[in-house]
Write a protein that holds these residues in place. Structure first.
Motif, PDB file in Angstrom:
ATOM      1  N   ARG A 115       3.331  66.872 -37.102  1.00  0.00           N
ATOM      2  CA  ARG A 115       3.390  67.862 -35.654  1.00  0.00           C
ATOM      3  C   ARG A 115       1.921  68.506 -35.636  1.00  0.00           C
ATOM      4  O   ARG A 115       1.635  68.710 -34.569  1.00  0.00           O
ATOM      5  CB  ARG A 115       4.406  68.856 -35.656  1.00  0.00           C
ATOM      6  CG  ARG A 115       4.664  69.766 -36.944  1.00  0.00           C
ATOM      7  CD  ARG A 115       6.006  70.390 -37.076  1.00  0.00           C
ATOM      8  NE  ARG A 115       5.992  71.556 -36.017  1.00  0.00           N
ATOM      9  CZ  ARG A 115       5.542  72.550 -35.805  1.00  0.00           C
ATOM     10  NH1 ARG A 115       4.619  73.004 -36.984  1.00  0.00           N
ATOM     11  NH2 ARG A 115       5.554  73.430 -34.749  1.00  0.00           N
ATOM     12  N   GLY A 126       5.940  57.797 -33.711  1.00  0.00           N
ATOM     13  CA  GLY A 126       6.340  58.836 -32.802  1.00  0.00           C
ATOM     14  C   GLY A 126       4.954  59.344 -32.001  1.00  0.00           C
ATOM     15  O   GLY A 126       4.247  58.560 -31.756  1.00  0.00           O
ATOM     16  N   ARG A 170       9.324  57.861 -39.052  1.00  0.00           N
ATOM     17  CA  ARG A 170       9.092  56.913 -38.019  1.00  0.00           C
ATOM     18  C   ARG A 170       8.022  57.296 -37.218  1.00  0.00           C
ATOM     19  O   ARG A 170       7.468  58.211 -36.994  1.00  0.00           O
ATOM     20  CB  ARG A 170      10.459  56.821 -37.144  1.00  0.00           C
ATOM     21  CG  ARG A 170      11.065  58.312 -36.688  1.00  0.00           C
ATOM     22  CD  ARG A 170      12.151  58.120 -35.671  1.00  0.00           C
ATOM     23  NE  ARG A 170      12.485  59.568 -35.350  1.00  0.00           N
ATOM     24  CZ  ARG A 170      13.622  59.639 -34.197  1.00  0.00           C
ATOM     25  NH1 ARG A 170      13.976  58.694 -33.818  1.00  0.00           N
ATOM     26  NH2 ARG A 170      13.909  60.938 -33.982  1.00  0.00           N
ATOM     27  N   THR A 222      13.221  57.023 -28.419  1.00  0.00           N
ATOM     28  CA  THR A 222      14.647  56.890 -29.005  1.00  0.00           C
ATOM     29  C   THR A 222      15.954  57.347 -28.182  1.00  0.00           C
ATOM     30  O   THR A 222      15.612  58.152 -27.496  1.00  0.00           O
ATOM     31  CB  THR A 222      14.853  57.090 -30.603  1.00  0.00           C
ATOM     32  OG1 THR A 222      14.707  58.425 -30.695  1.00  0.00           O
ATOM     33  CG2 THR A 222      13.563  56.127 -31.322  1.00  0.00           C
ATOM     34  N   GLU A 261      14.706  60.766 -27.088  1.00  0.00           N
ATOM     35  CA  GLU A 261      14.019  61.729 -27.895  1.00  0.00           C
ATOM     36  C   GLU A 261      12.818  61.017 -28.217  1.00  0.00           C
ATOM     37  O   GLU A 261      12.646  59.772 -28.638  1.00  0.00           O
ATOM     38  CB  GLU A 261      14.799  62.065 -29.024  1.00  0.00           C
ATOM     39  CG  GLU A 261      14.145  63.006 -30.076  1.00  0.00           C
ATOM     40  CD  GLU A 261      15.177  63.449 -31.038  1.00  0.00           C
ATOM     41  OE1 GLU A 261      14.738  64.151 -32.032  1.00  0.00           O
ATOM     42  OE2 GLU A 261      16.241  62.851 -31.329  1.00  0.00           O
ATOM     43  N   ILE A 262      11.649  61.685 -28.533  1.00  0.00           N
ATOM     44  CA  ILE A 262      10.303  61.428 -29.182  1.00  0.00           C
ATOM     45  C   ILE A 262       9.920  62.432 -30.502  1.00  0.00           C
ATOM     46  O   ILE A 262      10.018  63.459 -30.371  1.00  0.00           O
ATOM     47  CB  ILE A 262       9.031  61.662 -28.194  1.00  0.00           C
ATOM     48  CG1 ILE A 262       9.455  60.566 -26.917  1.00  0.00           C
ATOM     49  CG2 ILE A 262       7.696  61.008 -28.756  1.00  0.00           C
ATOM     50  CD1 ILE A 262       8.351  60.709 -26.095  1.00  0.00           C
ATOM     51  N   ALA A 263       9.846  61.638 -31.342  1.00  0.00           N
ATOM     52  CA  ALA A 263       9.696  62.339 -32.835  1.00  0.00           C
ATOM     53  C   ALA A 263       8.226  62.684 -33.027  1.00  0.00           C
ATOM     54  O   ALA A 263       7.321  62.076 -32.276  1.00  0.00           O
ATOM     55  CB  ALA A 263      10.101  61.450 -33.905  1.00  0.00           C
ATOM     56  N   GLY A 298       6.029  61.877 -35.304  1.00  0.00           N
ATOM     57  CA  GLY A 298       5.306  60.689 -35.806  1.00  0.00           C
ATOM     58  C   GLY A 298       4.853  60.867 -37.049  1.00  0.00           C
ATOM     59  O   GLY A 298       5.042  61.862 -37.825  1.00  0.00           O
ATOM     60  N   ILE A 339       8.149  54.370 -29.027  1.00  0.00           N
ATOM     61  CA  ILE A 339       8.416  55.577 -29.753  1.00  0.00           C
ATOM     62  C   ILE A 339       9.607  56.462 -28.960  1.00  0.00           C
ATOM     63  O   ILE A 339      10.329  57.346 -29.690  1.00  0.00           O
ATOM     64  CB  ILE A 339       7.242  56.567 -29.787  1.00  0.00           C
ATOM     65  CG1 ILE A 339       6.856  56.782 -28.147  1.00  0.00           C
ATOM     66  CG2 ILE A 339       6.073  55.833 -30.266  1.00  0.00           C
ATOM     67  CD1 ILE A 339       5.712  57.920 -28.054  1.00  0.00           C
TER      68      ILE A 339
END
Length: 722
Positions: free
Chosen positions: A625, A592, A590, A608, A617-619, A621, A606
């Motif tokens: 990382r 991020g 997803r 969620t 929360e932010i992933a 991407g 971004i």
């Protein structure tokens, strides 16, 4: 199990020199009689004292300070300035007036305190103790002082005068064992103050009228002398006053100026008319001159000339110009023309004569005016002196009138009730029903509590000074830590049996790490109390700047598969706004943080929300990382925006990340947390102390599954933050 307990025990032994609260509590319980006994004694004595001491009652009267002059009693009927003279200093001055000795003597007489045993030490016979004191010279005999002087000391002890708040109200309180006397004392003191103020105003008016009466008569005589000097000087120098309050010399000078102007006007007018007539005669326009045309002789001559011209015209139809009749008529016409010119000449000469007369008049008036000017200039000095005398007389007259007005006002204000005091009673004292002293319950509570605290402090001080703490190595904190560790030992007994062979090596490695500068501490977060957990976490990190949330880097130092950073974020989100920037996982399913840095998405795209929680929360991407950790400058800007929005910003990373990747995050963070899971997690301890070389912020090992906080401290080092 053994390695874990030994680590905690060693840390407990390093704190043997600190304050031992359980031992101190044991000492207090051992000497409880030394605390309870004096406390009960103080309670009994205070109870007896408040019931033995005679009660005292307080009466209170209130005065409002304000001007009470009315429109008819105000001097000069000036504008109302009520209350302006009573500022803060004015109110304090009136308080001191109420407490003055003169008013006190008057109040003592009115209240009747002389002879009252409560106030008068000379009332009744002297006691044996007083007689001995008088004989030994320790005290004076009451008869050596006047009755008022004997009462004054007790009077001032029982009197309290104070302003009420930020107002012009003054409270007068009087205390006595007799409630009726307390109320009477307060009312009589207020009445004496009002009478004293009225008497002071009357004395002021009386002294003013007396002074004015002695000043008015000499001033009246001086005014009469000044006016006589003015009149005598005016008559001696001929400075008599005529119409319009001007001197005769000035009036004569003005009249001569007016006559001179009229003569000059007449001369100029006559000369102008004569000149105009001569020009008209030369031009043959004699009849155009009003003065010639209006002459009766000229008018008859003109009529005769008209008739002759008519006859000449009639005769000329039949006769020639050389006929004797025509010649006769022409001769008569020429004679009439000569008579007309002669009449015009006479008018011109008349006007010229009038002009000459006017010129002579101008000369005579000019001479008279010059003489009058000399006379007026000589009189100017006299007029200056006269004006000075008049000014002095006028000043004395105005002063006399003002003094007379003030004298009449002072006489009017000297009358009774004409000068009310600048205060009035707004609340009279009533007979009190409840005593003001002693306050039984407060006195007993204060005495008992004070005795308890003093005795408790004495026992604690003696115990601390004597160093009375348990000596055995197996002391209370160590036993307590053993009790805290036992549930964990039982819960993880199987795991510890598997790691028993590696226990010596791990214990040696952890002990070495825990002596690394004393910068790493252990923190327990109670999962049952999220608010307390947030407070404990805030206490172990550096304080962020104003308006920013704390940025905390969280490393997952527990066993693989345990999502402890997420558990910490969920715990904080229950009582505050918390966001977790997940840089520990490499999920790319997803959008991020990497899309935000690339400008392909916004925060709203971004961020969620965890199901059934308040956690945001932010992933990492889709770029992973690694791409996020590589763009440290842009990450700082994004994290600043998050710190301005949320209460907590947690950045989750892994304990295996390279130092170069974590350094930018740790450089701006207010704290770093390593999720340990349990006390003996050597991997977490190693990760925590690896951070000491990357940041100067606080570092803590966080446990979210332990029942109580376990603090670790090293010998000769500062204790770890809790």
């Amino acid at each position: 199990m053994t390695a874990r307990y030994d680590t905690v025990a060693a840390a407990g032994e390093s704190r043997s020199d600190l304050l031992d609260l359980p031992a101190l509590w044991a000492a207090i319980k051992a000497k409880k009689l030394w605390i309870i006994g004096p406390t009960l004694a103080a309670l009994g004595l205070s109870f007896a004292a408040v019931n033995v001491i005679p009660p005292r009652y307080t009466g209170q009267a209130q005065l409002l300070l304000q001007s009470r002059d009315s429109y008819y009693t105000r001097p000069g009927q000036s504008s109302d300035n009520s209350g302006q003279q009573f500022d803060a200093e004015g109110v304090q001055s009136q308080v001191q007036v109420i407490m003055s000795r003169d008013l006190a003597r008057e109040a003592i007489k009115r209240i009747g305190l002389v002879g009252n045993p409560e106030f008068d030490s000379g009332a009744g016979a002297l006691g044996a103790l007083k007689k001995v004191g008088v004989l030994l010279g320790i005290g004076a005999h009451p008869a050596d002082r006047s009755p008022e002087e004997r009462v004054l000391e007790k009077y001032y002890d029982r009197l309290l005068v104070f302003p009420v708040g930020r107002s012009r109200i003054v409270a007068v309180e009087f205390t006595s064992q007799d409630p009726a006397l307390a109320a009477k004392g307060a009312n009589e003191i207020a009445a004496a103050y009002l009478d004293m103020e009225e008497a002071a105003k009357q004395d002021t008016a009386r002294s003013a009228s007396s002074w004015l009466s002695t000043t008015i008569e000499p001033l009246r005589r001086k005014l009469a002398e000044s006016e006589a000097k003015v009149e005598e000087f005016r008559s001696r120098h001929g400075l008599l006053v005529g119409a319009n309050n001007t001197t005769i010399t000035a009036q004569q000078l003005a009249d001569l100026s007016t006559q001179l102007s009229a003569a000059r006007n007449q001369q100029a007018e006559s000369q102008a008319k004569a000149s105009i007539i001569r020009d008209a005669i030369k031009a043959g326009r004699t009849f155009e001159i009003p003065d010639v045309a209006n002459n009766e002789l000229v008018r008859r001559l003109v009529e005769q000339r008209v008739n002759l011209r008519a006859q000449i015209a009639l005769e000329s139809r039949n006769l020639l110009s050389e006929h004797p009749r025509i010649k006769e008529l022409n001769a008569q016409l020429a004679d009439l023309e000569g008579q007309i010119r002669a009449a015009a000449e006479r008018a011109v000469r008349t006007l010229e004569n009038e002009a000459k007369i006017a010129g002579q008049r101008v000369e005579s008036v000019t001479a008279a005016l010059d003489g009058q000017k000399k006379t007026a200039s000589g009189a100017n000095d006299d007029e200056v002196q006269l004006r000075a005398l008049e000014r002095e007389a006028r000043t004395q007259r105005e002063q006399l009138e003002q003094y007379m007005l003030r004298y009449r006002e002072a006489l009017a204000r000297d009358a009774q009730n004409a000068t009310p005091a600048d205060a009035r009673v707004i609340s009279r004292a009533v007979e009190p029903t409840a005593p003001s002293f002693p306050k039984k319950l407060p006195t007993m509570v204060v005495a008992t509590l004070a005795t308890f605290l003093v005795t408790l402090a004495a026992v604690v001080s003696r115990e601390l000074l004597n160093g009375g703490t348990p000596a055995p190595a197996e002391d209370a904190p160590r036993r307590k830590m053993r009790a805290r560790a036992e549930p964990q030992m039982e819960a993880s007994e199987e795991d510890e049996q598997g790691a028993a062979k590696a226990a010596p090596a791990r214990r040696e490695r952890i002990a070495g790490l825990l002596t690394h500068g004393g910068r790493v501490g252990q923190l327990h977060l109670d999962v049952a109390d999220p608010e307390s957990a947030a407070a404990d976490l805030a206490a172990c990190i550096n304080k962020p700047s104003e308006g920013h949330a704390p940025l905390v880097v969280v490393l997952d130092g527990a066993e693989p598969g345990e999502a402890l950073p997420r558990a910490l974020a969920l715990l904080l989100s229950e009582r505050s706004r918390c966001i977790l920037v997940d840089l520990a996982s490499d999920s790319r399913d997803r959008a991020g943080f990497s899309e935000l840095l690339a400008g392909e998405a916004m925060f709203s795209d971004i961020i969620t929300r965890e199901p059934d929680s308040r956690l945001h929360e932010i992933a990492p991407g889709r770029a992973g990382r690694a791409a996020v950790l590589a763009a440290s400058d842009i990450v700082d800007v994004a994290l600043d925006a998050l710190c301005e929005t949320y209460d907590w910003v947690l950045v989750a990373a892994t304990s295996t990340d390279e130092a170069e990747a974590l350094a930018p995050l740790l450089g701006r963070a207010q704290g770093a947390l390593v999720m340990a899971g349990h006390v003996g997690n050597g991997h977490a301890v190693e990760a925590a102390y690896r951070l000491t070389d990357l940041t100067g912020a606080a570092i803590a090992l966080v446990m979210v599954d332990a029942p109580e906080t376990i603090e670790v401290a090293m010998p000769d080092k500062e204790p770890a933050p809790a």
